[in-house]
Design a protein around this motif. Structure first.
Motif, PDB file in Angstrom:
ATOM      1  N   SER A 473      21.859  -4.939  -9.181  1.00 14.61           N
ATOM      2  CA  SER A 473      22.402  -5.593 -10.379  1.00 14.61           C
ATOM      3  C   SER A 473      23.221  -4.624 -11.237  1.00 14.61           C
ATOM      4  CB  SER A 473      21.265  -6.209 -11.196  1.00 14.61           C
ATOM      5  OG  SER A 473      20.308  -5.204 -11.466  1.00 14.61           O
ATOM      6  N   ASN A 474      23.261  -3.353 -10.847  1.00 13.54           N
ATOM      7  CA  ASN A 474      24.016  -2.362 -11.620  1.00 13.54           C
ATOM      8  C   ASN A 474      25.481  -2.351 -11.167  1.00 13.54           C
ATOM      9  OD1 ASN A 474      25.037  -0.139 -12.860  1.00 13.54           O
ATOM     10  ND2 ASN A 474      23.695   1.338 -11.831  1.00 13.54           N
ATOM     11  N   ILE A 475      26.383  -2.891 -11.998  1.00 12.78           N
ATOM     12  CA  ILE A 475      27.771  -3.026 -11.533  1.00 12.78           C
ATOM     13  C   ILE A 475      28.456  -1.674 -11.332  1.00 12.78           C
ATOM     14  CG2 ILE A 475      28.446  -5.380 -12.213  1.00 12.78           C
ATOM     15  CD1 ILE A 475      29.483  -4.105 -14.812  1.00 12.78           C
ATOM     16  N   ASP A 476      27.963  -0.635 -12.010  1.00 16.12           N
ATOM     17  CA  ASP A 476      28.590   0.687 -11.861  1.00 16.12           C
ATOM     18  C   ASP A 476      28.444   1.241 -10.447  1.00 16.12           C
ATOM     19  OD1 ASP A 476      29.605   0.829 -14.305  1.00 16.12           O
ATOM     20  OD2 ASP A 476      27.957   1.995 -15.186  1.00 16.12           O
ATOM     21  N   SER A 477      27.499   0.706  -9.698  1.00 21.24           N
ATOM     22  CA  SER A 477      27.268   1.282  -8.367  1.00 21.24           C
ATOM     23  C   SER A 477      28.416   0.984  -7.406  1.00 21.24           C
ATOM     24  CB  SER A 477      25.939   0.808  -7.789  1.00 21.24           C
ATOM     25  OG  SER A 477      25.961  -0.580  -7.648  1.00 21.24           O
ATOM     26  N   GLU A 478      29.392   0.166  -7.827  1.00 18.95           N
ATOM     27  CA  GLU A 478      30.597  -0.016  -6.989  1.00 18.95           C
ATOM     28  C   GLU A 478      31.379   1.280  -6.886  1.00 18.95           C
ATOM     29  OE1 GLU A 478      33.023  -3.339  -7.913  1.00 18.95           O
ATOM     30  OE2 GLU A 478      31.375  -4.754  -7.589  1.00 18.95           O
ATOM     31  N   LYS A 479      31.205   2.147  -7.923  1.00 18.89           N
ATOM     32  CA  LYS A 479      32.005   3.383  -7.939  1.00 18.89           C
ATOM     33  C   LYS A 479      31.306   4.540  -7.233  1.00 18.89           C
ATOM     34  CE  LYS A 479      33.601   1.964 -12.448  1.00 18.89           C
ATOM     35  NZ  LYS A 479      32.779   1.930 -13.659  1.00 18.89           N
ATOM     36  N   ASP A 480      30.094   4.317  -6.761  1.00 22.94           N
ATOM     37  CA  ASP A 480      29.363   5.392  -6.072  1.00 22.94           C
ATOM     38  C   ASP A 480      30.103   5.844  -4.816  1.00 22.94           C
ATOM     39  OD1 ASP A 480      27.298   5.341  -7.806  1.00 22.94           O
ATOM     40  OD2 ASP A 480      25.753   4.862  -6.319  1.00 22.94           O
ATOM     41  N   PRO A 481      29.874   7.101  -4.412  1.00 20.53           N
ATOM     42  CA  PRO A 481      30.320   7.455  -3.058  1.00 20.53           C
ATOM     43  C   PRO A 481      29.321   6.886  -2.051  1.00 20.53           C
ATOM     44  CG  PRO A 481      29.162   9.298  -4.033  1.00 20.53           C
ATOM     45  CD  PRO A 481      29.192   8.206  -5.086  1.00 20.53           C
ATOM     46  N   ILE A 482      29.629   7.023  -0.794  1.00 22.87           N
ATOM     47  CA  ILE A 482      28.650   6.683   0.243  1.00 22.87           C
ATOM     48  C   ILE A 482      27.710   7.882   0.343  1.00 22.87           C
ATOM     49  CG2 ILE A 482      28.351   6.229   2.707  1.00 22.87           C
ATOM     50  CD1 ILE A 482      31.370   5.215   2.580  1.00 22.87           C
ATOM     51  N   HIS A 483      26.412   7.629   0.264  1.00 26.24           N
ATOM     52  CA  HIS A 483      25.441   8.723   0.395  1.00 26.24           C
ATOM     53  C   HIS A 483      24.991   8.773   1.850  1.00 26.24           C
ATOM     54  CE1 HIS A 483      24.991   8.692  -3.989  1.00 26.24           C
ATOM     55  NE2 HIS A 483      24.861   7.380  -3.912  1.00 26.24           N
ATOM     56  N   VAL A 484      25.050   9.972   2.437  1.00 26.74           N
ATOM     57  CA  VAL A 484      24.594  10.092   3.832  1.00 26.74           C
ATOM     58  C   VAL A 484      23.663  11.286   3.977  1.00 26.74           C
ATOM     59  CG1 VAL A 484      25.286  10.448   6.244  1.00 26.74           C
ATOM     60  CG2 VAL A 484      26.743   9.110   4.743  1.00 26.74           C
ATOM     61  N   GLY A 485      22.494  11.012   4.540  1.00 29.23           N
ATOM     62  CA  GLY A 485      21.571  12.080   4.943  1.00 29.23           C
ATOM     63  C   GLY A 485      21.069  11.657   6.308  1.00 29.23           C
TER      64      GLY A 485
END
Ligand SMILES: Cc1cc2nc3c(=O)[nH]c(=O)nc-3n(C[C@H](O)[C@H](O)[C@H](O)COP(=O)(O)OP(=O)(O)OC[C@H]3O[C@@H](n4cnc5c(N)ncnc54)[C@H](O)[C@@H]3O)c2cc1C
Length: 645
Positions: A473-485
């Protein structure tokens, strides 16, 4: 790299020579390279069947390429040709803005310049492919020293533009090494044109078998040189015998592709835009890997240059250059990928890998401090061009072409009879007959081949994968990078994120498992600490089957029947046979495979499909010969022979 004279003439700092004169550079190009190779007449021809290929030495500002493209636009409608390929070599690639400045003095090229520069990004040493599908045009821009790169080039060319800096300033580009490579790459009646009439150049080209003539040069230049290679094309002895391609002008009008996942869709599209009618068969298996809702793509860097790193880097640039033509804006995003180093990806590998591949900041950036968003002391690499893709949309868009027809049905067996492939249902009803058959049906490929031969030419493993589809529900997460581990998490698209994935070879259960869900979420919540997990809930799970080869490279190309392959090539690995010439064994007629895409199929399918079309239609390849040997389906038969010797 580039200096500018007062009148705007671009000058190469390396060679202290001008690229062209802004007053008449375009006219000179038209005279020397286009007229010198009689291109207007040849590109308008209705006799040539499929493709016309140009090879240029010295890409420079791209002026010759743009001029050839402009001419191709004017000739295309009169021509029976389907594809113009322009392959060019450049040791010192120019910055985008320098190219813009240099070419913008020729307003008639401005539209093509914009189209070209839009794709002029993520260039890496070796071959960079630019596909302009609507223009029926491919540019393969090879970055590096032509002397080292030409032996890595395969296929035959119809015209050469010899446009290096003057032989007195750049003698290496005009020597015997180069002219012998041009001979190797010449089609019958291949032509060349060059501005120079230097004695050394004439001697080399003439001893390589070109017949030469001098014609009037442009402007104040009295003479220039043109020539023709009149002999039959050479067999490509640069390649190990089973990789060689015997030239054929028999271009099929139709083909059948089995499998409508990304592999099938990519090869179908590559054939369709080249004017071939394609029928694609699929049984809509619920475990189709290409239904994965959002997939992530980034390069895989190794310590030194390896087929893995080169292949994934090439595929990344190629996909990004094509996506803007293929996909609606909301079905992919170049959001950047932050990949953590760890046990599977040691820091030293990243550090050395970035250097070994001469990666610019546009491609990769090492990060030693990641702050609070990841566990303490984490380090990693940021790929600014890492992207996610809405995989079903990509598959659908690729298949959406007037030359592609979709058919539903499960193919139970295949059989070659009377120069045709027949496809049968599980009840032995004939579904389809076709001249050319391409197996792109992933986990279904091997069982069809088992019906043809006792021994399989390669082995494919099925690997189950599960991932979680999350609501955020956090709209800011559209701007996240892709996290990879060890797992990955996409940014959100319209409130949906994808968190993947598991690998299981031994359990192919089609149902989602809570154990897998816990494994993914636990790792991600303990690692991707900057994510607001409290605003996230699981919406659903996805399960699919990946098909993987033992070396994790796809299989792309023709298929050899195992028994004759072993008979002909046994002994090939022995030191005493190093100089022995082994014959070329014809692969199984008109049978091709594109499979084993493993866990990177979204990244690799577009370029893979193009490469298979190039092989099938006898076009020059848009990857290095050495890289292609890592993709050829018969590499496993070859390795088996060598291991037994
Ligand atoms: C959980 C999961 C996560 C993934 N994440 C990523 C990722 O983040 N990035 C990435 O690059 N890749 C990812 N992949 C891998 C990627 O999805 C695959 O490599 C790619 O989709 C494979 O495409 P394909 O066309 O070879 O196979 P598929 O998509 O499986 O298509 C094969 C098709 O062949 C059809 N078929 C098979 N046999 C027959 C037959 N006998 N008759 C008729 N039809 C037949 C099937 O119905 C199917 O539609 C992931 C895969 C999984 C499972």
């Amino acid at each position: 790299m580039i200096d500018w004279k007062e009148n705007g003439t671009p000058v190469s700092r390396e060679f202290n020579d001008i690229y062209f004169s802004p007053e008449n550079g375009l006219e000179e190009t038209k005279h020397v390279f286009l007229k010198g190779n009689r291109l207007e007449e040849r590109l308008s021809s209705s006799e040539t069947e499929h493709i016309f290929s140009i090879l240029e030495l010295g890409f420079g500002t791209g002026l010759n390429f743009l001029a050839a493209w402009q001419l191709w636009r004017n000739c295309k409608n009169k021509s029976s040709l389907q594809v113009l390929r322009f392959t060019s070599f450049e040791k010192y690639p120019l910055e985008r803005e320098d190219i813009r400045k240099a070419i913008s003095v020729f307003p008639e090229l401005s539209e093509l310049l914009d189209l070209f520069l839009e794709k002029y990004k993520l260039l890496i040493p070796g071959c960079n492919t630019f596909l302009f599908e609507k223009e029926n045009l491919i540019l393969d821009l090879w970055i590096g020293d032509a002397i080292q790169l030409l032996p890595e080039t395969s296929g035959k060319f119809d015209a050469f533009f010899l446009d290096g800096f003057a032989p007195s300033k750049n003698p290496e580009l005009w020597g015997e090494n180069i002219s012998l490579q041009l001979k190797r790459l010449s089609n019958k009646n291949a032509s060349f044109a060059t501005f120079t009439v230097a004695r050394s150049v004439k001697d080399c080209l003439s001893s390589a078998g070109f017949s030469l003539s001098k014609i009037p040069g442009y402007g104040r230049k009295r003479e220039m040189l043109v020539g023709v290679y009149e002999s039959e094309p050479e067999l490509d002895l640069n390649l190990i015998p089973f990789l060689r391609r015997i030239g054929s002008n028999q271009i099929p009008k139709k083909a059948t592709v089995l499998g409508a996942g990304l592999a099938g869709a990519s090869i179908a599209r590559a054939l369709a835009w080249r004017g071939i009618q394609v029928e694609v068969w699929d049984d809509h298996n619920a475990l189709r890997a290409s239904s994965v809702p959002m997939a992530v793509s980034h390069p895989h860097i190794t310590k030194g240059e390896t087929p893995t790193s080169l292949w994934t880097l090439r595929c990344l640039g190629n996909s990004i250059r094509r996506y803007s033509d293929l996909l609606p804006k909301d079905s992919y995003q170049i959001s950047g990928t932050l990949q953590l180093s760890g046990e599977d990806l040691p820091w030293i590998r990243l550090e050395e890998g970035v250097k070994a591949h001469s990666l610019s900041k546009e491609s990769a950036e090492l990060r030693t401090e990641l702050g609070e968003n990841y566990p303490e002391e984490s380090k990693g690499i940021f790929y600014p061009s890492g992207f996610w893709t809405d995989t079903p949309v990509l598959t659908e868009k690729l298949l959406n072409h007037p030359n592609i027809i979709l058919k539903q049905g499960k193919v139970g067996s295949i059989f070659f009879e009377k120069e045709e492939w027949a496809l049968f249902s599980e009840n032995k009803e004939t579904l389809n007959k076709t001249e050319v058959l391409i197996l792109a049906n992933s986990f279904g490929i091997e069982s069809l081949l088992q019906g043809l031969w006792e021994e399989s030419p390669f082995s494919l493993r099925s690997v189950r994968g599960q991932l979680e589809i999350l609501e955020d529900s956090n709209i800011d997460s559209e701007k996240d990078p892709i996290h990879v581990g060890e797992k990955y998490l996409t940014p959100s698209k319209h409130g949906i994120r994808v968190n993947g994935s598991t690998f299981n070879e031994f359990d192919l259960d089609p149902n989602a498992k809570s154990k897998d869900r816990e494994e993914i979420l636990e790792y991600s919540q303990n690692t991707f600490l900057g994510v607001h997990w409290e605003q996230i809930k699981v919406r659903s799970d996805f399960v699919g089957i990946r098909s993987q080869t033992p070396d994790r490279f796809p299989i792309i190309g023709p298929i050899h029947s195992p028994e004759p392959f072993r008979k002909i090539y046994s002994g090939m690995g022995l030191p005493k046979n190093r100089k022995k010439e082994f014959p070329f064994l014809e692969p199984q007629k008109n049978l091709f495979v594109f499979g084993g895409l493993g866990s990177r199929g979204v990244l690799t399918s577009l370029l893979g499909g193009e490469i298979l079309a190039e092989i099938l239609l006898n076009e020059p390849l848009s990857i290095e010969n050495s890289l292609y040997s890592s993709l050829h389906p018969s590499r496993f038969l070859y390795r088996k022979i060598r291991n037994q010797e």
